[in-house]
Design an enzyme around this catalytic site. Sequence first.
Site, PDB file in Angstrom:
ATOM      1  N   ASP A  33      37.311  29.916  47.976  1.00  0.00           N
ATOM      2  CA  ASP A  33      36.472  29.811  46.780  1.00  0.00           C
ATOM      3  C   ASP A  33      35.845  28.432  46.736  1.00  0.00           C
ATOM      4  O   ASP A  33      36.559  27.441  46.650  1.00  0.00           O
ATOM      5  CB  ASP A  33      37.333  30.004  45.520  1.00  0.00           C
ATOM      6  N   LYS A  42      61.858  53.650  27.478  1.00  0.00           N
ATOM      7  CA  LYS A  42      62.139  53.307  28.867  1.00  0.00           C
ATOM      8  C   LYS A  42      63.285  52.309  28.973  1.00  0.00           C
ATOM      9  O   LYS A  42      64.131  52.402  29.856  1.00  0.00           O
ATOM     10  CB  LYS A  42      60.876  52.763  29.533  1.00  0.00           C
ATOM     11  N   ARG A  47      43.209  25.022  45.180  1.00  0.00           N
ATOM     12  CA  ARG A  47      43.325  23.909  44.221  1.00  0.00           C
ATOM     13  C   ARG A  47      44.671  23.939  43.513  1.00  0.00           C
ATOM     14  O   ARG A  47      45.161  22.909  43.057  1.00  0.00           O
ATOM     15  CB  ARG A  47      42.180  23.954  43.200  1.00  0.00           C
ATOM     16  N   ARG A  48      45.278  25.114  43.441  1.00  0.00           N
ATOM     17  CA  ARG A  48      46.616  25.187  42.860  1.00  0.00           C
ATOM     18  C   ARG A  48      47.684  24.761  43.863  1.00  0.00           C
ATOM     19  O   ARG A  48      48.875  24.878  43.600  1.00  0.00           O
ATOM     20  CB  ARG A  48      46.905  26.607  42.340  1.00  0.00           C
ATOM     21  N   ASP A 102      41.358  34.108  49.888  1.00  0.00           N
ATOM     22  CA  ASP A 102      39.956  33.904  50.248  1.00  0.00           C
ATOM     23  C   ASP A 102      39.618  32.434  50.056  1.00  0.00           C
ATOM     24  O   ASP A 102      40.486  31.635  49.695  1.00  0.00           O
ATOM     25  CB  ASP A 102      39.032  34.794  49.379  1.00  0.00           C
ATOM     26  N   ASP A 112      33.749  32.893  48.896  1.00  0.00           N
ATOM     27  CA  ASP A 112      32.988  33.020  47.650  1.00  0.00           C
ATOM     28  C   ASP A 112      32.274  31.707  47.364  1.00  0.00           C
ATOM     29  O   ASP A 112      32.921  30.667  47.249  1.00  0.00           O
ATOM     30  CB  ASP A 112      33.920  33.336  46.459  1.00  0.00           C
TER      31      ASP A 112
HETATM   32  N1  DCP Z   1      39.606  34.694  38.144  1.00  0.00           N
HETATM   33  C1  DCP Z   1      40.003  35.175  36.906  1.00  0.00           C
HETATM   34  N2  DCP Z   1      40.050  36.518  36.672  1.00  0.00           N
HETATM   35  C2  DCP Z   1      39.736  37.387  37.650  1.00  0.00           C
HETATM   36  C3  DCP Z   1      39.329  36.918  38.917  1.00  0.00           C
HETATM   37  C4  DCP Z   1      39.282  35.560  39.132  1.00  0.00           C
HETATM   38  O1  DCP Z   1      40.309  34.381  36.017  1.00  0.00           O
HETATM   39  N3  DCP Z   1      39.791  38.687  37.415  1.00  0.00           N
HETATM   40  C5  DCP Z   1      39.578  33.237  38.385  1.00  0.00           C
HETATM   41  C6  DCP Z   1      40.979  32.715  38.531  1.00  0.00           C
HETATM   42  C7  DCP Z   1      41.181  32.674  40.004  1.00  0.00           C
HETATM   43  C8  DCP Z   1      39.797  32.286  40.505  1.00  0.00           C
HETATM   44  O2  DCP Z   1      38.902  32.936  39.601  1.00  0.00           O
HETATM   45  O3  DCP Z   1      42.167  31.744  40.375  1.00  0.00           O
HETATM   46  C9  DCP Z   1      39.539  32.684  41.935  1.00  0.00           C
HETATM   47  O4  DCP Z   1      39.717  34.089  42.103  1.00  0.00           O
HETATM   48  P1  DCP Z   1      40.433  34.688  43.373  1.00  0.00           P
HETATM   49  O5  DCP Z   1      40.368  36.171  43.220  1.00  0.00           O
HETATM   50  O6  DCP Z   1      39.857  34.124  44.612  1.00  0.00           O
HETATM   51  O7  DCP Z   1      41.964  34.301  43.181  1.00  0.00           O
HETATM   52  P2  DCP Z   1      42.833  33.072  43.719  1.00  0.00           P
HETATM   53  O8  DCP Z   1      41.992  32.104  44.485  1.00  0.00           O
HETATM   54  O9  DCP Z   1      43.581  32.556  42.548  1.00  0.00           O
HETATM   55  O10 DCP Z   1      43.907  33.747  44.697  1.00  0.00           O
HETATM   56  P3  DCP Z   1      43.692  34.179  46.246  1.00  0.00           P
HETATM   57  O11 DCP Z   1      44.499  33.241  47.089  1.00  0.00           O
HETATM   58  O12 DCP Z   1      44.231  35.572  46.318  1.00  0.00           O
HETATM   59  O13 DCP Z   1      42.239  34.123  46.537  1.00  0.00           O
HETATM   60 MG    MG Z   2      40.745  32.801  45.975  1.00  0.00          MG
HETATM   61 MN    MN Z   3      37.721  34.442  45.303  1.00  0.00          MN
END
Ligand code: DCP
Ligand code: MG
Ligand code: MN
Length: 338
Positions: A191, A72, A181-182, A189, A253
């Site tokens: 958490d 590719k 938190r980041r 969503d 969540d």
């Molecule tokens: N997580 C992970 N692997 C996954 C799903 C989740 O390590 N397959 C961990 C890391 C994520 C956290 O759980 O940061 C929360 O999951 P979310 O799906 O809610 O993802 P984020 O909060 O990071 O992003 P968003 O703003 O889309 O909710």
């Molecule tokens: Mg999230």
């Molecule tokens: Mn989540």
Amino acid sequence: HKNTGMGGSDNPNARTIQVLQQMCEYYNKMQDQWRTIAYRKAIASLRKETKKISTRKEARNLPYVGERLAAKIEEIFFTDRLRRLDNAQQEPTDAVLQMFMKIYGVGFSQASKWVNQGYRSLEDLSARAKLTENQRIGIRHFEDFNSRIPRKEVEQHGKIVRETLQAMDPAFEITIMGSYRRGMKDSGDIDLIITKKNASLQDIRSIVITTLVPKLSAFGFLKAGLATMYNDSGSKWHGASVLPGSKVWRRIDLLLVPWNEIGAAMLYFTGNDIFNRSIRLLASKKGMRLNQRGLYKDVSRGQNRQKLTEGTLVESRSERKIFQILGVPWRDPVHRIC
Ligand code: DCP
Ligand code: MG
Ligand code: MN
């Protein structure tokens, strides 16, 4: 951590990287984890490369580039495009498939089934398809669930849960995790980690499930329970919540964490998912194992790195100690993006 020096437009392989990146995003959307990871690794190799890579043979010498990816890379060099990507972007059903996959709880296999059965829109699905109750909720609130939640609103949802729970028992601690938190300005969503000093999972679970959830539902704050999971890899309640006076449903969540696992859980639920994957890999390279419950040592692995024994717990209470034991400098949550 972003590689800033290379990989920009000054990189000799910038165009190849750009096309591979699009292909990678396509596979990621399709939930094809293996190809997504393979592409990410190959892209990382190319970013580090200082010479222009044109032939299959040169590409084959890069780390993480196999036969097919090498072909590719050569194709992109000689034609400035990738037929596989053109095809993906032209597939007429692809847009529908991707839309169906954005319905809460719907993955690639369910979405493909619907596409193959001839459904082409959310209206089609709600009128004619046989749906579970959760799928109906996901479709009815499709727009809500797919819109970003402003940081301020995430805080308000957290506050309602915190105040309700602490009114029952002030020792409960609620922390907003994930993208919030980041430090992100909006989230997909909400958490929330729920814990309590010295409490076991049983203690926390019984209050949350028998008292908190029913109470918040009676207020009209919690609108639906979508998934619950209670097992070794975690205890969680997934649902939907609405602020007083609002009509917008949000995904929330509740993550129930026993006090003695709070450090490992904080680390896991801060993410992002790719950061988690890389720190787990690092642990496994050091003969340890990291999951959302703790860091373990003396894990014996077979030839293909598969686990032979569970190992013994090294640390689970302190997020900082887990970094220290792994020999990784502390990384502020806002920098935990890969
Ligand atoms: N997580 C992970 N692997 C996954 C799903 C989740 O390590 N397959 C961990 C890391 C994520 C956290 O759980 O940061 C929360 O999951 P979310 O799906 O809610 O993802 P984020 O909060 O990071 O992003 P968003 O703003 O889309 O909710
Ligand atoms: Mg999230
Ligand atoms: Mn989540």
